[in-house]
Structures are given as C-alpha cells and as structure tokens.
Motif scaffolding. Structure first.
Motif, PDB file in Angstrom:
ATOM      1  N   PHE A  50       0.866  -1.575   0.208  1.00 20.84           N
ATOM      2  CA  PHE A  50      -0.198   0.293  -0.481  1.00 20.84           C
ATOM      3  C   PHE A  50       0.809   1.431  -0.092  1.00 20.84           C
ATOM      4  N   ASN A  51      -0.146   2.472  -0.662  1.00 21.15           N
ATOM      5  CA  ASN A  51       0.908   3.343   0.247  1.00 21.15           C
ATOM      6  C   ASN A  51       0.797   4.358   1.062  1.00 21.15           C
ATOM      7  N   VAL A  52       1.830   4.934   1.462  1.00 25.06           N
ATOM      8  CA  VAL A  52       1.545   5.354   3.227  1.00 25.06           C
ATOM      9  C   VAL A  52       1.877   7.019   2.647  1.00 25.06           C
ATOM     10  N   ASP A  53       0.969   7.850   3.089  1.00 27.23           N
ATOM     11  CA  ASP A  53       1.562   9.111   3.316  1.00 27.23           C
ATOM     12  C   ASP A  53       1.724   9.273   5.061  1.00 27.23           C
ATOM     13  N   TRP A  54       2.187   9.963   5.585  1.00 26.75           N
ATOM     14  CA  TRP A  54       3.020   9.710   7.172  1.00 26.75           C
ATOM     15  C   TRP A  54       2.803  10.986   7.996  1.00 26.75           C
ATOM     16  N   GLU A  55       2.717  11.610   8.454  1.00 21.97           N
ATOM     17  CA  GLU A  55       2.114  13.623   9.199  1.00 21.97           C
ATOM     18  C   GLU A  55       3.192  12.871  10.148  1.00 21.97           C
ATOM     19  N   GLN A  56       3.827  13.462  10.517  1.00 25.63           N
ATOM     20  CA  GLN A  56       4.277  13.226  12.577  1.00 25.63           C
ATOM     21  C   GLN A  56       4.311  14.879  13.152  1.00 25.63           C
ATOM     22  N   ARG A  57       3.489  14.485  14.375  1.00 26.98           N
ATOM     23  CA  ARG A  57       3.491  16.318  14.899  1.00 26.98           C
ATOM     24  C   ARG A  57       3.221  16.201  16.413  1.00 26.98           C
ATOM     25  N   ALA A  58       5.390  15.694  16.772  1.00 26.80           N
ATOM     26  CA  ALA A  58       5.301  15.472  17.849  1.00 26.80           C
ATOM     27  C   ALA A  58       5.327  14.327  18.299  1.00 26.80           C
ATOM     28  N   PRO A  68      -3.138   0.881  -5.461  1.00 24.53           N
ATOM     29  CA  PRO A  68      -3.339   1.861  -6.206  1.00 24.53           C
ATOM     30  C   PRO A  68      -4.432   2.736  -6.354  1.00 24.53           C
ATOM     31  N   LEU A  69      -4.016   4.283  -7.254  1.00 23.07           N
ATOM     32  CA  LEU A  69      -4.262   5.317  -7.828  1.00 23.07           C
ATOM     33  C   LEU A  69      -5.311   5.669  -6.418  1.00 23.07           C
ATOM     34  N   GLY A  70      -4.847   4.872  -5.323  1.00 24.46           N
ATOM     35  CA  GLY A  70      -6.034   5.550  -4.427  1.00 24.46           C
ATOM     36  C   GLY A  70      -7.256   4.869  -3.832  1.00 24.46           C
ATOM     37  N   GLN A  71      -7.759   4.499  -4.443  1.00 26.69           N
ATOM     38  CA  GLN A  71      -8.405   2.634  -3.549  1.00 26.69           C
ATOM     39  C   GLN A  71      -7.801   1.957  -2.234  1.00 26.69           C
ATOM     40  N   GLY A  72      -9.426   2.260  -1.316  1.00 27.85           N
ATOM     41  CA  GLY A  72      -9.031   1.600  -0.580  1.00 27.85           C
ATOM     42  C   GLY A  72      -9.178   2.163   0.475  1.00 27.85           C
ATOM     43  N   ALA A  73      -8.503   3.860   0.230  1.00 25.50           N
ATOM     44  CA  ALA A  73      -7.917   4.743   1.399  1.00 25.50           C
ATOM     45  C   ALA A  73      -8.325   3.896   2.732  1.00 25.50           C
ATOM     46  N   VAL A  74      -7.517   4.806   3.706  1.00 25.64           N
ATOM     47  CA  VAL A  74      -7.996   4.211   5.075  1.00 25.64           C
ATOM     48  C   VAL A  74      -6.691   5.813   6.117  1.00 25.64           C
ATOM     49  N   THR A  86      -9.888   5.132  10.351  1.00 21.75           N
ATOM     50  CA  THR A  86     -10.970   5.612   9.891  1.00 21.75           C
ATOM     51  C   THR A  86     -11.061   5.137   8.175  1.00 21.75           C
ATOM     52  N   LYS A  87     -12.526   4.378   8.112  1.00 18.85           N
ATOM     53  CA  LYS A  87     -12.443   3.924   7.245  1.00 18.85           C
ATOM     54  C   LYS A  87     -13.487   4.605   6.603  1.00 18.85           C
ATOM     55  N   GLY A  88     -14.173   5.221   5.321  1.00 14.16           N
ATOM     56  CA  GLY A  88     -15.583   5.534   5.532  1.00 14.16           C
ATOM     57  C   GLY A  88     -15.798   6.634   7.237  1.00 14.16           C
ATOM     58  N   SER A  89     -17.443   5.400   6.802  1.00 14.99           N
ATOM     59  CA  SER A  89     -18.198   5.716   8.859  1.00 14.99           C
ATOM     60  C   SER A  89     -17.955   4.557   9.341  1.00 14.99           C
TER      61      SER A  89
END
Length: 186
Positions: A50-58, A68-74, A86-89
């Motif tokens: 899977f693709n990972v976008d990680w933001e760490q603040r302290a 792929p192409l943002g499918q199944g984003a959580v 969180t995935k959808g609701s």
C-alpha cells in the motif's frame, strides 16, 4: 485507447520521479516531519502492499494508507494511548498502532517503532544494537525487540542523509518501506 493509457502511465512515472529532488538531511528533521512512500508487509499466510503518507507532529500522527490510485484509503490518527483507524464511516480505536494493525490484519508488525526506525533511530527506552557504516556513519542496521531492521539505501551517501529504503523482519513477519519523499518541516 491503448496509446492514451501509455501516455497517462508515462506522465505518472515522470511526475513521480520529479518528487525525488533534494531531500532534507537528518539534522533538518524536527519533531514535526512527513514522508510518503510505499510499504509491503507479509507473514507466512498473508501479504499486502500500500501507499503511505505519514505526518508526525511530536507524539501525534496522521497516516493515510491506500492501494493503487488511492483505492481503499484509510486514515489512522494517533496520540499517546489512543490510535483510531477510519475507513468511510467505520472507526476502530485501540491503545497502540501495533495493536490496531494486528486486530485488523493479523500481521504482527512493529508499527509503534516505525516513527523512529524510519529516521534510522532505535525506539527509545528499549535495548537496541545499532551498526553503522565505518566510512560515512550511516546506520546499516538496528536490532531491537527481536526485529532486524536493515537500511540498504539512503537518499545520498553522506552521513546526514535520510533512509530511502527500510527492511524489517522477525519470526516470519517482514516488511519493506520505500520512501519517495521526506518533508522536514510541517
């Protein structure tokens, strides 16, 4: 139609490569940083990437995982003592990232350690063996809590560089994180 697909894929590859510009050095990272990349994990019976976008603040973090192409984003958000997926609701909350991941995937992964390992640092307060390259001082490997973490690739060959690839394994479970981009200040 086929030529349109080839052009679209070529554009994606070329724009993706543009993100590999100058990356920050390790000393430029504060306690607030971000990375984007791709992770693969597996054990004897399951595997996933899977693709990972990680933001760490302290100690707080926001992680987005997608196919792929943002499918199944959580989205995963966390602070000390509480991590929520969180995935959808739908939402699931547990006390640690590792506990949450195990419940959902049944993969026992050292995800709580990753915020340190991605920066080539051992998780604090737990005994670790760190092996460094004698020429440039870069961390070659960390052994901690039974996990073997290897750093086969950095963005540059200087001791100040951040990891580009991290491999980790223990007792038949393993993972690989390939980092596309670091952001040193949010």
């Amino acid at each position: 139609m086929r030529s349109l697909l080839v052009v679209a894929l070529a554009t994606l590859v070329l724009t993706g490569c543009a993100g590999f510009g100058k990356q920050p050095g390790a000393s430029e990272l504060t306690e607030n940083w971000a990375l984007s990349g791709k992770m693969a994990v597996r054990n004897a019976t399951e595997a996933s990437s899977f693709n990972v976008d990680w933001e760490q603040r302290a100690q707080d973090f926001e992680i987005e995982l997608s196919g792929p192409l943002g499918q199944g984003a959580v989205q995963i958000s966390g602070e000390p003592g509480e991590v929520t997926l969180t995935k959808g609701s739908d939402q699931v909350t547990r006390s640690t990232l590792r506990e949450l991941a195990y419940e959902i995937t049944e993969l026992d992964l050292p995800l709580d350690y990753l915020q340190y390992w991605v920066r080539a640092k051992p998780y604090p307060g737990i005994e670790a063996t760190v092996n460094r390259d004698t020429d440039n001082g870069q961390v070659k490997s960390i052994s901690q809590s039974g996990w073997q973490v290897d750093y086969p690739l950095y963005f540059t060959e200087t001791g100040e560089s951040l990891p580009r690839r991290i491999d980790f394994a223990r007792n038949g479970s393993s993972g690989r994180l390939v980092i596309r981009n670091w952001v040193s200040e949010l």
